[in-house]
Design a protein around this motif. Structure first.
Motif, mmCIF file in Angstrom:
data_model
loop_
_atom_site.group_PDB
_atom_site.id
_atom_site.type_symbol
_atom_site.label_atom_id
_atom_site.label_comp_id
_atom_site.label_asym_id
_atom_site.label_seq_id
_atom_site.Cartn_x
_atom_site.Cartn_y
_atom_site.Cartn_z
ATOM 1 N N SER A 8 90.204 44.306 129.454
ATOM 2 C CA SER A 8 90.480 43.755 131.031
ATOM 3 C C SER A 8 91.106 44.865 131.672
ATOM 4 O O SER A 8 92.082 45.291 131.449
ATOM 5 N N PRO A 9 90.332 45.074 133.018
ATOM 6 C CA PRO A 9 90.975 46.143 133.772
ATOM 7 C C PRO A 9 92.528 45.985 134.448
ATOM 8 O O PRO A 9 92.708 44.594 134.653
ATOM 9 N N SER A 10 93.081 46.980 134.250
ATOM 10 C CA SER A 10 94.368 46.789 135.081
ATOM 11 C C SER A 10 94.239 46.994 136.497
ATOM 12 O O SER A 10 93.550 47.862 136.905
ATOM 13 N N ALA A 84 76.644 56.591 125.323
ATOM 14 C CA ALA A 84 75.521 57.328 125.674
ATOM 15 C C ALA A 84 75.652 58.458 126.641
ATOM 16 O O ALA A 84 74.917 59.469 126.628
ATOM 17 N N SER A 85 76.547 58.225 127.434
ATOM 18 C CA SER A 85 76.807 59.222 128.648
ATOM 19 C C SER A 85 76.761 60.716 128.236
ATOM 20 O O SER A 85 76.296 61.442 128.754
ATOM 21 N N THR A 86 77.593 60.898 126.991
ATOM 22 C CA THR A 86 77.720 62.242 126.355
ATOM 23 C C THR A 86 76.386 62.934 126.324
ATOM 24 O O THR A 86 76.292 64.205 126.749
ATOM 25 N N ALA A 155 86.444 63.930 127.672
ATOM 26 C CA ALA A 155 87.868 63.398 127.646
ATOM 27 C C ALA A 155 88.179 61.904 128.473
ATOM 28 O O ALA A 155 89.050 61.614 128.695
ATOM 29 N N ALA A 156 86.766 61.193 128.575
ATOM 30 C CA ALA A 156 86.862 60.065 129.087
ATOM 31 C C ALA A 156 87.846 59.189 128.563
ATOM 32 O O ALA A 156 88.380 58.184 129.333
ATOM 33 N N HIS A 157 88.259 59.274 127.335
ATOM 34 C CA HIS A 157 89.307 58.219 126.975
ATOM 35 C C HIS A 157 90.768 58.790 126.709
ATOM 36 O O HIS A 157 91.795 58.144 126.365
ATOM 37 N N GLU A 189 85.273 52.358 139.722
ATOM 38 C CA GLU A 189 84.467 53.358 139.024
ATOM 39 C C GLU A 189 85.248 54.621 139.452
ATOM 40 O O GLU A 189 85.617 54.879 140.770
ATOM 41 N N GLY A 190 84.774 55.759 138.782
ATOM 42 C CA GLY A 190 85.398 57.154 139.116
ATOM 43 C C GLY A 190 85.576 57.830 137.936
ATOM 44 O O GLY A 190 85.509 57.563 137.046
ATOM 45 N N GLY A 191 85.925 59.242 138.148
ATOM 46 C CA GLY A 191 86.140 60.160 137.100
ATOM 47 C C GLY A 191 86.296 61.658 137.743
ATOM 48 O O GLY A 191 86.566 61.640 139.070
ATOM 49 N N ALA A 280 94.400 54.006 123.993
ATOM 50 C CA ALA A 280 92.825 53.576 124.797
ATOM 51 C C ALA A 280 92.266 52.483 123.956
ATOM 52 O O ALA A 280 91.667 51.737 124.677
ATOM 53 N N TYR A 281 91.986 52.713 122.701
ATOM 54 C CA TYR A 281 91.145 52.017 121.866
ATOM 55 C C TYR A 281 91.595 51.850 120.524
ATOM 56 O O TYR A 281 92.531 52.467 120.207
ATOM 57 N N PHE A 282 91.340 50.550 119.858
ATOM 58 C CA PHE A 282 91.696 50.356 118.538
ATOM 59 C C PHE A 282 90.447 49.970 117.701
ATOM 60 O O PHE A 282 90.383 48.896 117.459
ATOM 61 N N ALA A 309 85.335 41.425 120.163
ATOM 62 C CA ALA A 309 85.373 42.786 120.002
ATOM 63 C C ALA A 309 84.155 43.502 120.290
ATOM 64 O O ALA A 309 83.040 42.748 120.525
ATOM 65 N N ARG A 310 84.115 44.965 120.180
ATOM 66 C CA ARG A 310 82.951 45.736 120.541
ATOM 67 C C ARG A 310 82.584 46.542 119.289
ATOM 68 O O ARG A 310 83.371 47.102 118.783
ATOM 69 N N LYS A 311 81.320 47.102 119.097
ATOM 70 C CA LYS A 311 80.967 47.863 118.235
ATOM 71 C C LYS A 311 80.811 49.389 118.702
ATOM 72 O O LYS A 311 79.649 49.896 118.959
HETATM 73 N N1 T4K Z 1 81.890 59.439 127.910
HETATM 74 C C1 T4K Z 1 82.471 58.483 126.997
HETATM 75 C C2 T4K Z 1 83.070 58.708 125.659
HETATM 76 C C3 T4K Z 1 82.622 57.102 127.588
HETATM 77 O O1 T4K Z 1 83.266 56.252 126.870
HETATM 78 C C4 T4K Z 1 82.175 56.856 128.982
HETATM 79 C C5 T4K Z 1 82.246 55.368 129.244
HETATM 80 C C6 T4K Z 1 81.524 57.883 129.765
HETATM 81 C C7 T4K Z 1 81.530 59.131 128.904
HETATM 82 C C8 T4K Z 1 81.310 57.537 131.067
HETATM 83 O O2 T4K Z 1 82.218 57.488 131.922
HETATM 84 P P1 T4K Z 1 81.770 56.591 133.253
HETATM 85 O O3 T4K Z 1 80.636 57.225 133.906
HETATM 86 O O4 T4K Z 1 81.603 55.085 132.770
HETATM 87 O O5 T4K Z 1 83.026 56.829 134.081
HETATM 88 C C9 T4K Z 1 81.794 50.481 129.225
HETATM 89 C C10 T4K Z 1 82.021 51.274 130.239
HETATM 90 O O6 T4K Z 1 81.220 50.882 131.242
HETATM 91 C C11 T4K Z 1 81.879 52.819 130.073
HETATM 92 O O7 T4K Z 1 82.740 53.294 131.033
HETATM 93 C C12 T4K Z 1 82.626 53.144 128.798
HETATM 94 N N2 T4K Z 1 82.599 54.566 128.464
HETATM 95 C C13 T4K Z 1 82.087 52.243 127.916
HETATM 96 C C14 T4K Z 1 82.764 52.783 126.276
HETATM 97 O O8 T4K Z 1 82.354 50.935 127.939
HETATM 98 P P2 T4K Z 1 80.076 48.551 128.171
HETATM 99 O O9 T4K Z 1 78.458 48.821 128.468
HETATM 100 O O10 T4K Z 1 80.357 48.460 127.177
HETATM 101 O O11 T4K Z 1 80.739 47.844 129.519
HETATM 102 P P3 T4K Z 1 80.752 46.330 129.611
HETATM 103 O O12 T4K Z 1 80.483 46.034 131.104
HETATM 104 O O13 T4K Z 1 79.940 45.600 128.508
HETATM 105 O O14 T4K Z 1 82.333 45.936 129.818
HETATM 106 C C15 T4K Z 1 83.129 45.964 128.611
HETATM 107 C C16 T4K Z 1 84.037 44.964 128.635
HETATM 108 O O15 T4K Z 1 85.127 45.127 129.789
HETATM 109 C C17 T4K Z 1 83.635 43.497 129.134
HETATM 110 O O16 T4K Z 1 83.538 42.871 127.994
HETATM 111 C C18 T4K Z 1 84.538 42.969 129.783
HETATM 112 C C19 T4K Z 1 85.374 44.150 130.555
HETATM 113 N N3 T4K Z 1 85.145 44.346 131.927
HETATM 114 C C20 T4K Z 1 84.176 45.182 132.278
HETATM 115 C C21 T4K Z 1 84.018 45.203 133.751
HETATM 116 C C22 T4K Z 1 82.791 46.374 134.000
HETATM 117 C C23 T4K Z 1 85.953 43.467 132.758
HETATM 118 O O17 T4K Z 1 86.564 42.967 132.433
HETATM 119 N N4 T4K Z 1 85.609 43.754 134.165
HETATM 120 C C24 T4K Z 1 84.840 44.677 134.660
HETATM 121 O O18 T4K Z 1 84.567 45.087 135.849
HETATM 122 O O19 T4K Z 1 80.507 50.272 128.756
#
Ligand code: T4K
Length: 367
Positions: A8-10, A84-86, A155-157, A189-191, A280-282, A309-311
């Motif tokens: 959940s976003p901070s 997928a991004s990498t 270093a996304a995480h 969104e940002g990086g 960051a993750y568990f 939870a997520r895979k």
């Molecule tokens: N490299 C790595 C290793 C990464 O993990 C990522 C991104 C990137 C590169 C690319 O960075 P960015 O271009 O994204 O800055 C999510 C994120 O969208 C993604 O940023 C992240 N990694 C990835 C690990 O997780 P999804 O498809 O799993 O997101 P989604 O929409 O299913 O959200 C996950 C959970 O977050 C939801 O269950 C609920 C919560 N959520 C999500 C959003 C968007 C909220 O509570 N509010 C929200 O606004 O990818």
């Protein structure tokens, strides 16, 4: 029963954000490297302890343009155990990913296997500090020097992570951070890219702004990847609270660790020496041979308890449909094994310890 999502976003308070964006109505400067953007770059440079940093619309564009600015050709050694991004960032640059397996202990790239994959076409290594776990940066550095390769870390995480007291994102030729809503620190969104070379910085800044050098000289084929003032304003607010955010995550991680450690067939990440973590993750790897039930069964069981939870990260990149027939996931058996067994548990600052126990209880019911 309320739903527990993986994250959940901070978010700063509504009032703090409104206060931060008020001045945008006076300046009418909404984007294109305005005052908030520049202030955030400055504050992040200080917070992270890096020489140079450039902001982007998201982490992916930072990585993709970061690679483009290196003028690479040929093969890039990377890990398939990532988002997928990498891989896409490599392929979208016309480069060929060469997948190296991960180590079974902490799931980062297996440095012992990198050298075997280096050919005369190898130009770079893109390791991933997956889940915020620090790769073997010292050995990667040595290999890069030995073979004259560029290193750009995903270093996304790893926002705020330190290794031996030094910012992890100060290693390599460049490191990409994601400030997505789901990360420890977000700008919605940002990086960003962190680096230490002025010439590289000039290229990056042009590439994120259509390749424009001056109003009348466009000498690069760039993209539009500029961070807006509203995103930067969110970043300025969230930066004031990020240490608090990390401290709360630590409490939840400590609870998960104390409840789930020492169970045969349930593998947790090791605590890394010399690393200041950001929690960051568990991830938890469930070994069905020992436990008698699969990761997917845990996933479903938790879902019935409204725990989502997520895979992360399944499937692995070398088995994506879009790359069908190009790579063989069996060449990275450890990544394949882990991806089929891993679940990342809900983890965010506002997760109550009571709800974290609901996650734990769900897993223990399976046991
Ligand atoms: N490299 C790595 C290793 C990464 O993990 C990522 C991104 C990137 C590169 C690319 O960075 P960015 O271009 O994204 O800055 C999510 C994120 O969208 C993604 O940023 C992240 N990694 C990835 C690990 O997780 P999804 O498809 O799993 O997101 P989604 O929409 O299913 O959200 C996950 C959970 O977050 C939801 O269950 C609920 C919560 N959520 C999500 C959003 C968007 C909220 O509570 N509010 C929200 O606004 O990818």
């Amino acid at each position: 029963m309320d739903k527990i999502l993986v994250t959940s976003p901070s978010m700063t308070s509504y009032e703090e954000y409104i206060d931060e964006i008020k001045s945008i109505w006076d300046t009418k400067w909404l984007t294109n490297m305005g005052p908030k953007h520049n202030q955030l770059e400055f504050e992040l440079r200080t917070y992270l302890g890096v020489e140079k940093i450039s902001l982007f619309t998201n982490g992916h564009s930072a990585l993709e343009l970061g690679l483009q600015a290196m003028n690479l050709k040929g093969e890039v050694i990377t890990t398939p155990f990532t988002f997928a991004s990498t891989t896409h960032a490599i392929v979208r640059n016309g480069l060929t990913p060469v997948f190296c397996d991960i180590n079974a202990n902490d799931y980062t790239i297996d440095v012992d296997q990198i050298e075997n994959l280096i050919t005369d076409r190898t130009c770079a290594i893109v390791p991933v500090h997956v889940y915020g776990t620090v790769c073997d940066i010292e050995r990667i550095d040595k290999l890069a020097i030995k073979y004259g390769l560029k290193v750009i870390y995903d270093a996304a995480h790893t926002f705020g992570v330190k290794y031996k007291g030094r910012s992890v994102v100060s290693y390599g030729d460049a490191s990409m951070l994601s400030f997505h809503a789901t990360k420890v620190y977000n700008t919605i969104e940002g990086g960003a890219l962190c680096y230490n070379n002025d010439e590289y910085g000039n290229k990056l800044r042009k590439l994120r702004d259509f390749g424009i050098k001056t109003a009348e000289i466009i000498d690069g084929i760039g993209a539009n990847a500029k961070m807006s003032e509203f995103h930067a304003a969110m970043g300025l607010c969230n930066l004031r609270h990020v240490d608090e955010e990390i401290a709360k995550r630590k409490e939840i991680v400590n609870l998960y660790r104390s409840e789930l450690s020492g169970i045969d067939g349930v593998q947790l990440l090791p605590i890394q020496d010399n690393v200041k973590s950001n929690y960051a993750y568990f991830p938890v790897v469930f070994n069905e041979r020992i436990l008698g039930f699969t990761r997917n069964e845990v996933f479903e069981h938790l879902r019935l308890r409204e725990v989502y939870a997520r895979k992360y990260f399944y499937p692995i990149a070398n088995s994506f449909d879009c790359y069908l027939g190009k790579y063989d996931p069996c060449t990275t058996p450890v990544a394949l094994h882990v991806s089929k067994r891993v679940l990342t548990l809900p983890l965010y600052a506002s997760l109550s310890l009571e709800n974290a126990m609901r996650v734990v209880d769900g897993i223990k019911e399976m046991l």
